[in-house]
Motif scaffolding. Sequence first.
Motif, PDB file in Angstrom:
ATOM      1  N   GLY A 118     204.304-115.524 119.998  1.00  0.00           N
ATOM      2  CA  GLY A 118     202.897-115.308 119.685  1.00  0.00           C
ATOM      3  C   GLY A 118     202.660-114.201 118.670  1.00  0.00           C
ATOM      4  N   GLY A 119     203.643-113.950 117.812  1.00  0.00           N
ATOM      5  CA  GLY A 119     203.469-112.929 116.788  1.00  0.00           C
ATOM      6  C   GLY A 119     203.751-111.525 117.282  1.00  0.00           C
ATOM      7  N   ALA A 120     204.513-111.400 118.391  1.00  0.00           N
ATOM      8  CA  ALA A 120     204.858-110.072 118.895  1.00  0.00           C
ATOM      9  C   ALA A 120     205.923-109.444 117.997  1.00  0.00           C
ATOM     10  N   THR A 121     205.945-108.108 117.987  1.00  0.00           N
ATOM     11  CA  THR A 121     206.935-107.391 117.193  1.00  0.00           C
ATOM     12  C   THR A 121     208.248-107.303 117.957  1.00  0.00           C
ATOM     13  N   MET A 122     209.353-107.556 117.253  1.00  0.00           N
ATOM     14  CA  MET A 122     210.673-107.332 117.853  1.00  0.00           C
ATOM     15  C   MET A 122     211.498-106.488 116.885  1.00  0.00           C
ATOM     16  N   PRO A 123     212.615-105.899 117.368  1.00  0.00           N
ATOM     17  CA  PRO A 123     213.422-105.083 116.459  1.00  0.00           C
ATOM     18  C   PRO A 123     213.758-105.842 115.171  1.00  0.00           C
ATOM     19  N   LEU A 173     213.452 -98.493 114.628  1.00  0.00           N
ATOM     20  CA  LEU A 173     212.401 -97.726 113.936  1.00  0.00           C
ATOM     21  C   LEU A 173     211.540 -98.633 113.075  1.00  0.00           C
ATOM     22  N   MET A 174     212.132 -99.703 112.531  1.00  0.00           N
ATOM     23  CA  MET A 174     211.382-100.604 111.648  1.00  0.00           C
ATOM     24  C   MET A 174     210.239-101.324 112.374  1.00  0.00           C
ATOM     25  N   THR A 175     210.272-101.369 113.710  1.00  0.00           N
ATOM     26  CA  THR A 175     209.164-102.013 114.433  1.00  0.00           C
ATOM     27  C   THR A 175     207.850-101.301 114.110  1.00  0.00           C
ATOM     28  N   GLN A 176     207.923 -99.986 113.881  1.00  0.00           N
ATOM     29  CA  GLN A 176     206.704 -99.234 113.559  1.00  0.00           C
ATOM     30  C   GLN A 176     206.097 -99.738 112.248  1.00  0.00           C
ATOM     31  N   LEU A 177     206.981 -99.976 111.259  1.00  0.00           N
ATOM     32  CA  LEU A 177     206.483-100.445 109.964  1.00  0.00           C
ATOM     33  C   LEU A 177     206.020-101.892 110.043  1.00  0.00           C
ATOM     34  N   ASP A 178     206.612-102.667 110.957  1.00  0.00           N
ATOM     35  CA  ASP A 178     206.161-104.050 111.155  1.00  0.00           C
ATOM     36  C   ASP A 178     204.706-104.034 111.620  1.00  0.00           C
ATOM     37  N   VAL A 179     204.404-103.154 112.581  1.00  0.00           N
ATOM     38  CA  VAL A 179     203.035-103.036 113.085  1.00  0.00           C
ATOM     39  C   VAL A 179     202.100-102.612 111.943  1.00  0.00           C
ATOM     40  N   LEU A 180     202.552-101.669 111.119  1.00  0.00           N
ATOM     41  CA  LEU A 180     201.736-101.221 109.986  1.00  0.00           C
ATOM     42  C   LEU A 180     201.428-102.375 109.044  1.00  0.00           C
ATOM     43  N   GLY A 181     202.463-103.156 108.695  1.00  0.00           N
ATOM     44  CA  GLY A 181     202.276-104.277 107.780  1.00  0.00           C
ATOM     45  C   GLY A 181     201.287-105.304 108.321  1.00  0.00           C
ATOM     46  N   ARG A 182     201.403-105.609 109.612  1.00  0.00           N
ATOM     47  CA  ARG A 182     200.514-106.590 110.229  1.00  0.00           C
ATOM     48  C   ARG A 182     199.078-106.073 110.295  1.00  0.00           C
TER      49      ARG A 182
END
Lengths: 284, 250
Positions: B69-74, B106-115
């Motif tokens: 469902g569009g969740a963030t993963m590592p 750590l990249m999960t943080q930037l994934d959230v930012l991008g979304r």
Amino acid sequence: MPSPEDSLEQVIERAEVTPKDVRSAMWRHIITLQWSWNYERMQALGYMWSMLPIIKKVYPNKDDMIGAMKRHLTFYNTNPQIGSPPIFGATVALESQKMGDAVDSLKIGLMGPFAGIGDTIQGVLVRPMVAVFAAALALAGSWAGPAMMFVLGLIWCALMVPLFYLGYRRGVGLVDEVAGEGVLSKVTEWATIFGMMVVGGFVPSIMSGLTTPLQFHKTVEVAGKATTKTIALQDTLNQILPSLFPVLVVGLAFWMIHKLKLSPIWVLLSLVALAFITGSIGLF
Amino acid sequence: MMASYSIWIALVLGILAYLGIVLNLGPGLWLQEALVVGVITGLIVGNVHLGLTIGATLTLMSLGMWTYGGATMPDFMTGAILGTAVGALGGGETAGLAVAIPASILMTQLDVLGRAVTTVFIHAADKYTERGDIRGVTLMHLLGQLPWGLTRAIPVFIAVWLGAGPIQHIINALPHWFMHGMQVTGTMLPALGFALLLNQMPVKKHWAFLVIGYVLYAYLKLPIIGVALVALAGAALYLKLRGSEARAES
């Protein structure tokens, strides 16, 4: 407004959606659906933009066109590769027949179940099995590993075309077909049993590096002479329970996720801590 | 042995990360898989074997993971690129994993930012829609890839260009116990992927098949393809027998 030179046929033809428009919509959907994915309405903008070739043809009046565009800007999110192509195909068919009013309920009704079906097929049934074989090949130094993952990606992509046309031809009838049958539950059960057995073999195979270097020295009397014998703990273990450590660590990780309900990140950090502790006391 | 990378290698790897995520937003997971991107990075930095190893280890960690469902993963893609690039400077697999694993998390943080940033584009698209401006709407949708791509490309570019050398120095200075701990971590981490995968399976109901698979490999030394063939036959047999059982009952 049609210009006076246009014949009547040309005016009608202009409003008709051609196979070319349908193809154009399909490719927009395949290549760009999630380019503008965002937390607010997720795949909505991509869906609307993919539908534009149809909307422009069907609604020559600008206000009608804007109304149709707005209709597609509402929240939409589903599995993009297995789930969305048939839904999009069905709504393309509906929009082409000027049945835009039925589109909303179809999208809302199908996106949830199709997300579940698509994510299960891709994320549970197929990818883990292919990935575990591919990783084993890659660890053995073979190109075939990454090639397998690449080809799997291409297969998902190639499936998007027939899935789109399935939705396009069946239209609303798609709902009944998905609800009925129970083919999916049969395939799921089959894949589960297959998967369990393969994972049972892969745990000792992939984690075969997890062995202990510990040794014991034992003084034994051989023919009246005392000699020191070195016994490797791992050799003893192998005779009783081969791959004991991989099984224990997988069991521990499973227990943390399944019983303690820890998130993957916490399990990961726990495993790293365990690795450092057992590594520094010389167990591994 | 090189001490660091030129700006060009950093640029190419940044573009690779960009393409990986944006392709995944459309036609799918060809590049974004850690194995694929790992081996491509290996080709670029001249150590294919390392790319295979890092990609395989990260893939095994990710077995049960999916962006439900569009969740963030590592972000194992970015992890594979950075790990392979740093490890190829001389530290090898251990150094590569020491970089790849924290980077993936750590990249999960930037994934959230991008979304989150992409929300701006759909708001602008709302305004263009109101005016019936199709060019504006098109532009907003197509530019939506920028936050997604740049949140991967920029960290990769900077880390490989400026960071790889210094990171390699730090790794060289790390004590033996740390590197040994990382090595053990590498052999242990596939357990996470297996555990996540098993968590989605009815272990209580079908545990017997798990044991059969284990015995076939660990005791009977059957090659893994052999285990897979037995699994194929076992699953077919089980469903057939159960089907006839159900018919007998009804």
